[in-house]
Design a protein around this motif. Structure first.
Motif, PDB file in Angstrom:
ATOM      1  N   ALA A  35      -3.244 -19.582 -37.612  1.00 39.42           N
ATOM      2  CA  ALA A  35      -1.888 -19.977 -37.998  1.00 39.42           C
ATOM      3  C   ALA A  35      -0.825 -19.298 -37.141  1.00 39.42           C
ATOM      4  CB  ALA A  35      -1.649 -19.658 -39.478  1.00 39.42           C
ATOM      5  N   GLY A  36      -1.242 -18.359 -36.290  1.00 37.66           N
ATOM      6  CA  GLY A  36      -0.298 -17.687 -35.407  1.00 37.66           C
ATOM      7  C   GLY A  36       0.505 -16.587 -36.070  1.00 37.66           C
ATOM      8  N   ILE A  37       0.014 -16.073 -37.217  1.00 34.74           N
ATOM      9  CA  ILE A  37       0.747 -15.017 -37.929  1.00 34.74           C
ATOM     10  C   ILE A  37      -0.086 -13.740 -38.030  1.00 34.74           C
ATOM     11  CG2 ILE A  37       2.170 -16.622 -39.252  1.00 34.74           C
ATOM     12  CD1 ILE A  37       0.245 -16.301 -41.586  1.00 34.74           C
ATOM     13  N   PHE A  38      -1.086 -13.643 -37.173  1.00 32.79           N
ATOM     14  CA  PHE A  38      -2.002 -12.509 -37.224  1.00 32.79           C
ATOM     15  C   PHE A  38      -1.288 -11.184 -36.962  1.00 32.79           C
ATOM     16  CE2 PHE A  38      -5.375  -9.810 -35.295  1.00 32.79           C
ATOM     17  CZ  PHE A  38      -6.262  -9.800 -36.367  1.00 32.79           C
ATOM     18  N   THR A  39      -0.205 -11.223 -36.191  1.00 30.15           N
ATOM     19  CA  THR A  39       0.510  -9.999 -35.828  1.00 30.15           C
ATOM     20  C   THR A  39       1.524  -9.564 -36.876  1.00 30.15           C
ATOM     21  OG1 THR A  39       2.078 -11.352 -34.556  1.00 30.15           O
ATOM     22  CG2 THR A  39       0.229 -10.379 -33.346  1.00 30.15           C
ATOM     23  N   ASP A  40       1.672 -10.358 -37.928  1.00 27.56           N
ATOM     24  CA  ASP A  40       2.572  -9.974 -39.022  1.00 27.56           C
ATOM     25  C   ASP A  40       1.954  -8.772 -39.730  1.00 27.56           C
ATOM     26  OD1 ASP A  40       3.652  -9.833 -41.756  1.00 27.56           O
ATOM     27  OD2 ASP A  40       4.717 -11.675 -41.215  1.00 27.56           O
ATOM     28  N   LEU A  41       2.600  -7.620 -39.648  1.00 29.87           N
ATOM     29  CA  LEU A  41       2.023  -6.370 -40.155  1.00 29.87           C
ATOM     30  C   LEU A  41       1.748  -6.433 -41.652  1.00 29.87           C
ATOM     31  CD1 LEU A  41       1.103  -3.502 -39.605  1.00 29.87           C
ATOM     32  CD2 LEU A  41       3.467  -2.732 -39.952  1.00 29.87           C
ATOM     33  N   ASN A  42       2.666  -7.005 -42.414  1.00 30.50           N
ATOM     34  CA  ASN A  42       2.495  -7.076 -43.863  1.00 30.50           C
ATOM     35  C   ASN A  42       1.266  -7.908 -44.235  1.00 30.50           C
ATOM     36  OD1 ASN A  42       3.476  -6.640 -46.654  1.00 30.50           O
ATOM     37  ND2 ASN A  42       3.834  -8.860 -46.603  1.00 30.50           N
ATOM     38  N   ILE A  43       1.128  -9.062 -43.576  1.00 31.45           N
ATOM     39  CA  ILE A  43      -0.020  -9.931 -43.827  1.00 31.45           C
ATOM     40  C   ILE A  43      -1.309  -9.248 -43.384  1.00 31.45           C
ATOM     41  CG2 ILE A  43      -1.133 -12.091 -43.118  1.00 31.45           C
ATOM     42  CD1 ILE A  43       1.627 -13.358 -43.032  1.00 31.45           C
ATOM     43  N   ILE A 154     -11.421 -19.051 -47.206  1.00 27.65           N
ATOM     44  CA  ILE A 154     -10.454 -19.490 -48.224  1.00 27.65           C
ATOM     45  C   ILE A 154      -9.678 -18.286 -48.772  1.00 27.65           C
ATOM     46  CG2 ILE A 154     -10.218 -20.480 -50.529  1.00 27.65           C
ATOM     47  CD1 ILE A 154     -12.590 -22.303 -49.863  1.00 27.65           C
ATOM     48  N   GLY A 155     -10.391 -17.175 -49.000  1.00 25.75           N
ATOM     49  CA  GLY A 155      -9.723 -15.956 -49.461  1.00 25.75           C
ATOM     50  C   GLY A 155      -8.675 -15.478 -48.475  1.00 25.75           C
ATOM     51  N   GLY A 156      -8.984 -15.568 -47.194  1.00 19.95           N
ATOM     52  CA  GLY A 156      -8.023 -15.178 -46.168  1.00 19.95           C
ATOM     53  C   GLY A 156      -6.801 -16.077 -46.163  1.00 19.95           C
ATOM     54  N   GLY A 157      -7.016 -17.370 -46.417  1.00 18.64           N
ATOM     55  CA  GLY A 157      -5.895 -18.300 -46.478  1.00 18.64           C
ATOM     56  C   GLY A 157      -4.985 -18.016 -47.662  1.00 18.64           C
ATOM     57  N   ILE A 158      -5.599 -17.637 -48.795  1.00 23.90           N
ATOM     58  CA  ILE A 158      -4.808 -17.311 -49.995  1.00 23.90           C
ATOM     59  C   ILE A 158      -3.947 -16.078 -49.748  1.00 23.90           C
ATOM     60  CG2 ILE A 158      -4.995 -16.437 -52.360  1.00 23.90           C
ATOM     61  CD1 ILE A 158      -7.459 -18.273 -52.665  1.00 23.90           C
ATOM     62  N   ILE A 159      -4.535 -15.052 -49.147  1.00 26.51           N
ATOM     63  CA  ILE A 159      -3.789 -13.814 -48.897  1.00 26.51           C
ATOM     64  C   ILE A 159      -2.644 -14.048 -47.914  1.00 26.51           C
ATOM     65  CG2 ILE A 159      -3.945 -11.486 -47.907  1.00 26.51           C
ATOM     66  CD1 ILE A 159      -6.831 -11.387 -48.927  1.00 26.51           C
ATOM     67  N   ALA A 160      -2.941 -14.800 -46.844  1.00 27.01           N
ATOM     68  CA  ALA A 160      -1.930 -15.041 -45.807  1.00 27.01           C
ATOM     69  C   ALA A 160      -0.945 -16.136 -46.210  1.00 27.01           C
ATOM     70  CB  ALA A 160      -2.614 -15.415 -44.494  1.00 27.01           C
ATOM     71  N   ASP A 161      -1.231 -16.815 -47.348  1.00 26.23           N
ATOM     72  CA  ASP A 161      -0.373 -17.901 -47.836  1.00 26.23           C
ATOM     73  C   ASP A 161      -0.236 -19.011 -46.791  1.00 26.23           C
ATOM     74  OD1 ASP A 161       1.177 -19.236 -49.684  1.00 26.23           O
ATOM     75  OD2 ASP A 161       3.053 -18.312 -49.033  1.00 26.23           O
ATOM     76  N   VAL A 162      -1.382 -19.392 -46.227  1.00 25.45           N
ATOM     77  CA  VAL A 162      -1.410 -20.505 -45.279  1.00 25.45           C
ATOM     78  C   VAL A 162      -2.406 -21.547 -45.787  1.00 25.45           C
ATOM     79  CG1 VAL A 162      -0.780 -19.091 -43.296  1.00 25.45           C
ATOM     80  CG2 VAL A 162      -3.195 -19.438 -43.833  1.00 25.45           C
ATOM     81  N   THR A 163      -2.128 -22.798 -45.494  1.00 26.04           N
ATOM     82  CA  THR A 163      -3.041 -23.880 -45.871  1.00 26.04           C
ATOM     83  C   THR A 163      -4.214 -23.889 -44.905  1.00 26.04           C
ATOM     84  OG1 THR A 163      -1.207 -25.207 -46.723  1.00 26.04           O
ATOM     85  CG2 THR A 163      -3.274 -26.351 -46.231  1.00 26.04           C
ATOM     86  N   VAL A 164      -5.409 -23.793 -45.453  1.00 29.85           N
ATOM     87  CA  VAL A 164      -6.605 -23.802 -44.611  1.00 29.85           C
ATOM     88  C   VAL A 164      -6.989 -25.247 -44.348  1.00 29.85           C
ATOM     89  CG1 VAL A 164      -8.994 -23.049 -44.373  1.00 29.85           C
ATOM     90  CG2 VAL A 164      -7.366 -21.634 -45.640  1.00 29.85           C
ATOM     91  N   SER A 165      -6.999 -25.617 -43.071  1.00 28.75           N
ATOM     92  CA  SER A 165      -7.304 -26.988 -42.684  1.00 28.75           C
ATOM     93  C   SER A 165      -8.707 -27.387 -43.134  1.00 28.75           C
ATOM     94  CB  SER A 165      -7.200 -27.118 -41.156  1.00 28.75           C
ATOM     95  OG  SER A 165      -7.801 -28.315 -40.709  1.00 28.75           O
ATOM     96  N   LYS A 166      -8.849 -28.656 -43.542  1.00 27.44           N
ATOM     97  CA  LYS A 166     -10.164 -29.174 -43.925  1.00 27.44           C
ATOM     98  C   LYS A 166     -11.122 -29.104 -42.741  1.00 27.44           C
ATOM     99  CE  LYS A 166      -8.453 -32.339 -47.507  1.00 27.44           C
ATOM    100  NZ  LYS A 166      -7.033 -31.958 -47.377  1.00 27.44           N
ATOM    101  N   TRP A 167     -10.580 -29.309 -41.536  1.00 26.41           N
ATOM    102  CA  TRP A 167     -11.407 -29.203 -40.334  1.00 26.41           C
ATOM    103  C   TRP A 167     -11.927 -27.777 -40.162  1.00 26.41           C
ATOM    104  CZ3 TRP A 167     -13.555 -33.102 -38.112  1.00 26.41           C
ATOM    105  CH2 TRP A 167     -12.927 -34.350 -38.052  1.00 26.41           C
ATOM    106  N   LEU A 168     -11.080 -26.800 -40.471  1.00 24.40           N
ATOM    107  CA  LEU A 168     -11.477 -25.402 -40.325  1.00 24.40           C
ATOM    108  C   LEU A 168     -12.570 -25.044 -41.336  1.00 24.40           C
ATOM    109  CD1 LEU A 168     -11.124 -22.650 -39.003  1.00 24.40           C
ATOM    110  CD2 LEU A 168      -9.287 -22.162 -40.635  1.00 24.40           C
ATOM    111  N   ILE A 169     -12.402 -25.486 -42.585  1.00 21.05           N
ATOM    112  CA  ILE A 169     -13.417 -25.214 -43.603  1.00 21.05           C
ATOM    113  C   ILE A 169     -14.744 -25.846 -43.210  1.00 21.05           C
ATOM    114  CG2 ILE A 169     -14.100 -25.715 -45.985  1.00 21.05           C
ATOM    115  CD1 ILE A 169     -11.182 -25.439 -46.792  1.00 21.05           C
ATOM    116  N   LEU A 170     -14.686 -27.089 -42.759  1.00 19.39           N
ATOM    117  CA  LEU A 170     -15.906 -27.781 -42.338  1.00 19.39           C
ATOM    118  C   LEU A 170     -16.555 -27.070 -41.155  1.00 19.39           C
ATOM    119  CD1 LEU A 170     -17.790 -30.205 -42.664  1.00 19.39           C
ATOM    120  CD2 LEU A 170     -16.261 -31.535 -41.188  1.00 19.39           C
TER     121      LEU A 170
END
Length: 297
Positions: A35-43, A154-170
């Motif tokens: 999602a491009g937010i990996f460098t966000d320190l809080n996240i 999915i847990g990582g998506g919940i914490i980062a508050d980003v929608t996990v793409s269906k393609w990514l899950i697959l």
């Protein structure tokens, strides 16, 4: 061999919780990275907390699995040296450690969004049933293993508050299936060389079947990654239509792993490959750097 020797020198209780397997929990960082937010320190801090929670949960499951496999491990020439099977740690102590790790996992999860606690709870429940007997059901065993990686993502998506793409899950599920089949191939090759049977259902697989499955999954996985990298939400989120270029490293990495399994017949487990094969290591580093460049620079 180096990894085995190194582990044998670790304190008994550390060997019991298998910290070398925690590398699998890094999948929790994948949604934020893409999602491009990996460098966000809080996240990043919150994801690190989630990583620790999954490490505690995974170690608890490894302990429970060792307790469940105690009788079989006692008859196994290599597994009989495990902490519980060797008698260095009693079953009672092992149960106590498992309970403490689960409590720690739940306690840490309370610091994160409520949905994350549900995810880690389902992860533990799935794996408990796996250890109780589902691991002896061919095909279902590798699907449960693969689901663990999906739970982490999915847990990582919940914490980062980003929608996990269906393609990514697959894609994660396919990758995990691929690695689980590779582990079964490792078990079969070991049985062929030494006569040691690692799991009860290893006889329900054979080398031609696993080779076919691995080859099929490799092809589908590459296509899935390319489709993911060219999807509108990914290109829009990255503000770039060049994500597809990173597929070069994905293809190279998968082809190298297939070479290890099908040509060199080394039968390395997925975790061992990450520590030993220089080509795979370099490919992963280049893939990550190319993604970082496209997303962040």
């Amino acid at each position: 061999m180096f990894l085995t020797i190194t582990q044998s020198k670790l304190p008994t209780w550390i060997r019991l919780i298998r910290p070398h397997q925690w590398v699998k929990n890094l999948f929790i960082f994948i949604p934020s990275f893409f999602a491009g937010i990996f460098t966000d320190l809080n996240i990043f801090v919150h994801l690190s907390i989630g990583f620790v929670a999954f490490c505690c949960a995974a170690s608890a499951i490894y302990i429970f699995n060792d307790i469940s496999d105690l009788e079989n491990d006692l008859l196994h020439p290599a597994k009989k040296h495990r902490p519980i099977a060797s008698g260095k740690i009693s079953v009672t102590t092992a149960y106590l450690m498992m309970a403490l790790l689960i409590l720690a996992s739940f306690g840490i999860s309370l610091l994160l969004p409520a949905q994350f606690l549900w995810v880690i709870s389902f992860y533990i429940i799935f794996n408990v049933f796996y250890s109780l007997g589902l691991k002896h059901v061919a095909i279902l065993d590798i699907m449960i293993v693969a689901s663990g990686f999906v739970f982490r993502t999915i847990g990582g998506g919940i914490i980062a508050d980003v929608t996990v793409s269906k393609w990514l899950i697959l894609m994660i599920f396919l990758l995990a299936l691929f690695l689980a089949l590779a582990k079964r191939l490792d078990d079969l090759l070991m049985e062929t060389k030494t006569g040691i049977i690692s799991t009860k259902n290893v006889g329900k697989y054979n080398i031609p079947y696993i080779n076919s499955g691995i080859t099929m999954l490799a092809g589908i996985m590459i296509v899935c990654y390319i489709m993911y990298s060219m999807s509108d939400d990914v290109m829009g989120g990255a503000h770039s239509d060049n994500i597809y270029l990173t597929s070069i490293f994905v293809i190279a990495g998968i082809l190298r792993y297939l070479q290890i399994l099908l040509v060199e017949r080394k039968g390395w487990s997925p975790t061992r490959v990450l520590y030993k094969d220089l080509f795979i290591i370099i490919t992963i580093i280049l893939w990550a750097l190319s993604f970082v460049y496209i997303l962040y620079f």
